[in-house]
Each structure stands twice: as structure tokens, then as C-alpha cells.
Design a protein around this motif. Structure first.
Motif, PDB file in Angstrom:
ATOM      1  N   ALA A 213       4.680 -36.707  -6.838  1.00 41.46           N
ATOM      2  CA  ALA A 213       4.763 -36.495  -8.289  1.00 41.46           C
ATOM      3  C   ALA A 213       4.048 -37.677  -8.937  1.00 41.46           C
ATOM      4  O   ALA A 213       4.656 -38.724  -9.189  1.00 41.46           O
ATOM      5  CB  ALA A 213       6.216 -36.412  -8.741  1.00 41.46           C
ATOM      6  N   LEU A 214       2.773 -37.517  -9.181  1.00 42.92           N
ATOM      7  CA  LEU A 214       1.960 -38.639  -9.657  1.00 42.92           C
ATOM      8  C   LEU A 214       2.226 -38.944 -11.127  1.00 42.92           C
ATOM      9  O   LEU A 214       2.428 -38.034 -11.934  1.00 42.92           O
ATOM     10  CB  LEU A 214       0.474 -38.332  -9.466  1.00 42.92           C
ATOM     11  N   PRO A 215       2.203 -40.233 -11.497  1.00 50.66           N
ATOM     12  CA  PRO A 215       2.334 -40.602 -12.911  1.00 50.66           C
ATOM     13  C   PRO A 215       1.013 -40.359 -13.636  1.00 50.66           C
ATOM     14  O   PRO A 215       0.038 -39.877 -13.040  1.00 50.66           O
ATOM     15  CB  PRO A 215       2.647 -42.105 -12.830  1.00 50.66           C
ATOM     16  N   ALA A 216       0.975 -40.691 -14.910  1.00 49.13           N
ATOM     17  CA  ALA A 216      -0.265 -40.560 -15.673  1.00 49.13           C
ATOM     18  C   ALA A 216      -1.348 -41.416 -15.022  1.00 49.13           C
ATOM     19  O   ALA A 216      -1.055 -42.471 -14.448  1.00 49.13           O
ATOM     20  CB  ALA A 216      -0.032 -41.001 -17.117  1.00 49.13           C
ATOM     21  N   PRO A 217      -2.594 -40.989 -15.060  1.00 45.93           N
ATOM     22  CA  PRO A 217      -3.662 -41.751 -14.415  1.00 45.93           C
ATOM     23  C   PRO A 217      -3.868 -43.123 -15.046  1.00 45.93           C
ATOM     24  O   PRO A 217      -3.664 -43.303 -16.256  1.00 45.93           O
ATOM     25  CB  PRO A 217      -4.903 -40.861 -14.616  1.00 45.93           C
ATOM     26  N   THR A 218      -4.238 -44.089 -14.220  1.00 49.74           N
ATOM     27  CA  THR A 218      -4.565 -45.423 -14.709  1.00 49.74           C
ATOM     28  C   THR A 218      -5.932 -45.385 -15.384  1.00 49.74           C
ATOM     29  O   THR A 218      -6.656 -44.395 -15.304  1.00 49.74           O
ATOM     30  CB  THR A 218      -4.596 -46.423 -13.554  1.00 49.74           C
TER      31      THR A 218
ATOM     32  N   ARG B  65      -8.513 -46.961 -14.440  1.00 50.78           N
ATOM     33  CA  ARG B  65      -9.515 -46.817 -13.385  1.00 50.78           C
ATOM     34  C   ARG B  65      -9.612 -45.371 -12.922  1.00 50.78           C
ATOM     35  O   ARG B  65     -10.702 -44.826 -12.740  1.00 50.78           O
ATOM     36  CB  ARG B  65      -9.176 -47.727 -12.205  1.00 50.78           C
ATOM     37  N   GLU B  66      -8.443 -44.731 -12.729  1.00 52.68           N
ATOM     38  CA  GLU B  66      -8.432 -43.353 -12.247  1.00 52.68           C
ATOM     39  C   GLU B  66      -9.065 -42.397 -13.252  1.00 52.68           C
ATOM     40  O   GLU B  66      -9.636 -41.372 -12.875  1.00 52.68           O
ATOM     41  CB  GLU B  66      -6.993 -42.927 -11.928  1.00 52.68           C
ATOM     42  N   LYS B  67      -8.984 -42.739 -14.529  1.00 52.49           N
ATOM     43  CA  LYS B  67      -9.597 -41.892 -15.551  1.00 52.49           C
ATOM     44  C   LYS B  67     -11.111 -41.822 -15.402  1.00 52.49           C
ATOM     45  O   LYS B  67     -11.741 -40.882 -15.893  1.00 52.49           O
ATOM     46  CB  LYS B  67      -9.228 -42.391 -16.940  1.00 52.49           C
ATOM     47  N   THR B  68     -11.709 -42.833 -14.745  1.00 50.28           N
ATOM     48  CA  THR B  68     -13.166 -42.852 -14.573  1.00 50.28           C
ATOM     49  C   THR B  68     -13.602 -42.189 -13.274  1.00 50.28           C
ATOM     50  O   THR B  68     -14.798 -42.040 -13.042  1.00 50.28           O
ATOM     51  CB  THR B  68     -13.688 -44.306 -14.601  1.00 50.28           C
ATOM     52  N   GLN B  69     -12.652 -41.798 -12.427  1.00 47.66           N
ATOM     53  CA  GLN B  69     -12.984 -41.184 -11.148  1.00 47.66           C
ATOM     54  C   GLN B  69     -13.266 -39.685 -11.313  1.00 47.66           C
ATOM     55  O   GLN B  69     -12.965 -39.088 -12.341  1.00 47.66           O
ATOM     56  CB  GLN B  69     -11.826 -41.348 -10.160  1.00 47.66           C
ATOM     57  N   MET B  70     -13.836 -39.095 -10.269  1.00 49.96           N
ATOM     58  CA  MET B  70     -13.880 -37.643 -10.206  1.00 49.96           C
ATOM     59  C   MET B  70     -12.445 -37.146 -10.336  1.00 49.96           C
ATOM     60  O   MET B  70     -11.538 -37.700  -9.724  1.00 49.96           O
ATOM     61  CB  MET B  70     -14.486 -37.196  -8.870  1.00 49.96           C
ATOM     62  N   TYR B  71     -12.218 -36.090 -11.105  1.00 50.94           N
ATOM     63  CA  TYR B  71     -10.861 -35.739 -11.493  1.00 50.94           C
ATOM     64  C   TYR B  71      -9.894 -35.593 -10.320  1.00 50.94           C
ATOM     65  O   TYR B  71      -8.794 -36.133 -10.337  1.00 50.94           O
ATOM     66  CB  TYR B  71     -10.848 -34.460 -12.334  1.00 50.94           C
TER      67      TYR B  71
END
Length: 277
Positions: free
Chosen positions: A85-90, A92-98
Motif C-alpha cells: 500500500a504505497l504512500p503518495a509519491p515523493t 523524486r518519484e514524481k519525475t520517474q516513469m509513472y
């Protein structure tokens, strides 16, 4: 929607539809115990064969995803049946391929992964609440069948479930969370905003089904106004879609305990928890 789905689009819950009589607690517990035995067999089969199983749980807020996952994992090993159950993206993660942040959580051999919400956040909450652009949402819906095809080609058994709850039952459950201090943590400001946008979510769900209900990875819809029936129906269905077989076990017999051989209990004071019950 794919013909093999549990229900077709026209059968998704409508207000005023006749529902089955609520399942009694006694019958529910009896049936769940029987299914738990089968889930243990799935666990042993997965470990023995190196099978990789990935199960996605999606649905509206209050549809019963968490309770269904708990029912599945209650009697199995958390090392084998792992809940993600992943939290909201960081940032850094917002800049990754979805889908990049989801891929590391896919199962290795002998693992069963249960996603409590998944990469389909982009097709649902992110799209409805404006956390992504329409262009990003459309791009996701176009690309995700290819990603899931690659996941399946790698040997993963992929199952996708949507739990569908009616408006009145969702209202009852969310109000219960407001007044029950044990459940208040389940209710976030995002849930309240989502609640007010029922039909925006309906439109997003409909397009998600249209674009991602494929022959390789179909969506299965579970009507969840009756939580007990929903859990039993879903578990029964997933068992039928996993080609497991019972693994022979050696007969277990407890060995004899060793003799005390002079051991004596320590005289060091022990801080016992007070017995209040």
C-alpha cells in the motif's frame, strides 16, 4: 468488458437493485475457514513451484478493499502474502516513469503480492482530483495494457479486482468512520473530496474498464454492499484462477523435549504485565 468478467458493465451496482439477504456471521466464519485452508495450499504451492502471483484491489473509498485483504491474509505468512500500500509519491518519484515505483514490488518466485490500490491510481484518484493532466491519464490508459502484458509474459499470474459499493452503503460506511474512534484514521480529507465526486469517479472507472479490460488481464468486479459475501466471492474466484495443487507434506510429530539436566529458573525479578482481565 471481457466476457470472462464476473459481471458486465451493465450489471455494476445500481441504486435500488435487489440484494441478497445479509450473510450470517456463523455461515461466514465457516466458509472463510474453509477458504483459508485453500489459501494455505496456495501458499505452499507457490513456494514449492516458484510461482509469482500479483493481485490488484481497486474500488471506491469504503468499498471494502482493506477488509478483503485482511480476510485473505489472516491465516497465511506475511513473508509470502505481502501487502503493498504505497504512500503518495515523493518529489523524486514524481519525475520517474509513472509505473516505475510499482515495479520493484512485483513478486519474485514464491511470492504473492496484494496491492491495496495500484498503478491504477492514475486512472482514478489522480485523474479525478487533478493530480495528473488529462494527457497523462490518457497516456497511462494507452500504455498500461502493454505493461501488464510484459508482467504476464515474465511469468506472473495477474488478477485485477474492482470492488463496487453503492451510494447509500458508501455513505453509511464513511459516516461510521466519522463516529467510530477505531476507524477515524481511515477517513482522510481526500476521502471527503472523493465522496463528493461520485459521478466523476464513475466516468473515470468506465473509461478505465474500456481501455484496460483486456483478454490478457481482465477486470473482475465484485459487488461489495455485503462485505461478507464480497470477501467469500472474491476469494473463491481467485482460487479458481490460480492453478495450484496440494503439496504433499510429511507427517508431523512433536519430538520429545530434552531433560532439565540441572536447569533451575532464574531468581532474577521478572516484570510481568499486570493481569487485569
Amino acid at each position: 468488458m471481457n466476457e470472462d468478467s464476473l459481471v458486465v458493465q451493465s450489471q455494476i451496482h445500481r441504486e435500488g437493485a435487489d440484494l441478497h439477504e445479509r450473510l450470517s456471521s456463523k455461515r461466514y466464519e465457516k466458509e472463510l475457514a474453509r477458504l483459508h485452508v485453500e489459501l494455505v495450499k496456495v501458499q505452499e504451492w507457490a513456494v514449492h513451484t516458484g510461482a509469482k502471483i500479483c493481485i490488484l484491489f481497486e474500488g471506491r473509498d469504503g468499498a471494502g478493499k482493506g477488509g478483503t485483504i485482511k480476510a485473505i491474509t489472516e491465516r497465511v505468512s506475511p513473508r509470502i502474502f505481502r501487502v503493498v500500500a504505497l504512500p503518495a509519491p515523493t518529489e523524486r518519484e514524481k519525475t520517474q516513469m509513472y509505473v516505475q515505483r510499482y515495479l520493484p514490488h512485483l513478486p519474485a518466485a514464491g511470492e504473492i503480492i496484494l496491492f491495496d490500490r495500484s498503478w491504477y491510481n492514475r486512472a482514478g484518484v489522480e485523474r479525478v482530483m487533478g493530480f495528473c493532466t488529462e494527457e497523462q491519464a490518457k497516456g497511462f490508459l494507452k500504455a498500461v495494457p502493454l505493461v501488464e502484458r510484459a508482467i504476464i509474459d515474465s511469468g506472473v499470474i495477474l488478477l485485477k479486482y474492482w470492488l463496487e459499493v453503492g451510494q447509500e452503503e458508501q455513505t453509511r460506511r464513511l459516516e461510521e468512520r466519522i463516529h467510530d474512534q477505531r476507524k477515524i484514521w481511515k477517513l482522510s480529507p481526500m476521502d471527503l473530496l472523493s465522496y463528493s465526486r461520485w459521478y466523476d469517479y464513475s466516468r473515470a472507472r468506465d473509461e478505465m474498464f474500456e481501455k484496460t479490460d483486456t483478454e490478457d488481464a481482465p477486470w473482475y468486479v465484485v459487488r461489495s454492499d455485503d462485505k461478507r459475501r464480497a470477501r467469500l466471492n472474491l476469494i473463491t474466484h481467485l482460487l479458481k484462477h490460480i492453478p495450484y495443487e496440494p503439496i504433499a507434506r510429511e507427517k508431523v510429530k512433536l519430538p520429545k523435549r530434552q531433560k532439565a539436566d540441572g536447569y533451575r529458573e532464574s531468581e532474577r525479578p521478572i516484570k510481568y504485565v499486570p493481569e487485569r482481565f
